[in-house]
Design an enzyme around this catalytic site. Structure first.
Site, PDB file in Angstrom:
ATOM      1  N   ASP A  79      28.404 -21.902  -3.223  1.00 16.80           N
ATOM      2  CA  ASP A  79      27.939 -22.792  -2.166  1.00 16.80           C
ATOM      3  C   ASP A  79      26.854 -22.081  -1.359  1.00 16.80           C
ATOM      4  OD1 ASP A  79      27.614 -24.446  -0.027  1.00 16.80           O
ATOM      5  OD2 ASP A  79      29.748 -24.721   0.344  1.00 16.80           O
TER       6      ASP A  79
ATOM      7  N   CYS B 296      29.768 -31.818  -5.991  1.00 19.43           N
ATOM      8  CA  CYS B 296      30.033 -30.622  -5.179  1.00 19.43           C
ATOM      9  C   CYS B 296      30.826 -31.073  -3.950  1.00 19.43           C
ATOM     10  CB  CYS B 296      28.747 -29.877  -4.825  1.00 19.43           C
ATOM     11  SG  CYS B 296      27.579 -30.819  -3.827  1.00 19.43           S
TER      12      CYS B 296
ATOM     13  N   CYS C 100      23.659 -30.107  -1.182  1.00 20.10           N
ATOM     14  CA  CYS C 100      23.018 -28.870  -1.667  1.00 20.10           C
ATOM     15  C   CYS C 100      23.045 -28.764  -3.194  1.00 20.10           C
ATOM     16  CB  CYS C 100      23.683 -27.635  -1.060  1.00 20.10           C
ATOM     17  SG  CYS C 100      23.558 -27.552   0.743  1.00 20.10           S
ATOM     18  N   ARG C 101      24.211 -28.414  -3.748  1.00 24.87           N
ATOM     19  CA  ARG C 101      24.268 -28.117  -5.192  1.00 24.87           C
ATOM     20  C   ARG C 101      24.131 -29.344  -6.083  1.00 24.87           C
ATOM     21  NH1 ARG C 101      29.809 -25.034  -4.664  1.00 24.87           N
ATOM     22  NH2 ARG C 101      29.937 -26.632  -3.043  1.00 24.87           N
ATOM     23  N   SER C 102      24.967 -30.354  -5.856  1.00 25.11           N
ATOM     24  CA  SER C 102      24.929 -31.493  -6.802  1.00 25.11           C
ATOM     25  C   SER C 102      23.634 -32.310  -6.730  1.00 25.11           C
ATOM     26  CB  SER C 102      26.177 -32.374  -6.682  1.00 25.11           C
ATOM     27  OG  SER C 102      26.308 -32.953  -5.415  1.00 25.11           O
TER      28      SER C 102
END
Ligand code: 4NP
Length: 157
Positions: free
Chosen positions: A123, A7, A12-14
């Site tokens: 995101d 990301c 956050c996401r990855s």
């Protein structure tokens, strides 16, 4: 099989994607190793965002020990599949690719569920906790599908 989740910030996401896939592969005794990286360097060395740690934790996935790092060109050779969360991540990663073999490894995470629809994992950085829950659920479903699709190949490896 080696998987890299990518990301922007790698906080956050990855990290959630890494934790989810790693947790599932371990439970299913599948030979998958998972790592994550960010295209940006703003958060290198940091732990995942508190909201990401809390959300993953609620679903039984511990991501608190992860440390952000930046994606590098060497990752193209170190991993079999590189999953990016959005089209901006994809653009940034593909800019570093040196050959077609590298480019071929890069895929939007949600493409696993919705091929060629260009669906992005949003995101969650600027939103509240509910954005993290939605991201977790998207990633959870995508990782389930990835492992279902990859299972036969993995059992032969
Ligand atoms: P991520 O979220 O790419 O899912 O880790 C972000 C985290 C931090 C920033 C952007 C996105 N930032 O601009 O600092």
């Amino acid at each position: 099989m080696k998987i890299l989740m990518v990301c922007l910030g790698n906080i956050c996401r990855s990290p959630m994607a890494e934790g989810i896939l790693s947790h599932k592969a371990t439970s299913l005794h599948l030979p998958v190793t998972v790592d994550s990286a960010g295209t940006g360097n703003y958060h290198v060395g940091e732990s995942p965002d508190d909201r990401a740690i809390a959300t993953a934790g609620k679903f039984g996935v511990d991501i608190s020990g992860q440390q952000a790092r930046q994606f590098t060109v060497e990752d193209f050779d170190r991993f079999d599949h590189i999953f990016v969360m959005d089209t901006s991540n994809r653009r940034n990663v593909l800019q570093l690719a040196e050959r077609e073999e590298h480019r071929a490894k890069v895929r939007l995470m949600m493409d696993v569920l919705y091929p060629n629809e260009e669906m992005e994992v949003p995101d969650p950085w600027f939103g509240g906790q509910e954005g993290f829950v939605r991201v977790f659920e998207m990633l959870d479903t995508a990782c389930d599908r990835f492992l279902t699709d990859a299972k036969d190949q993995l059992k032969r490896s």
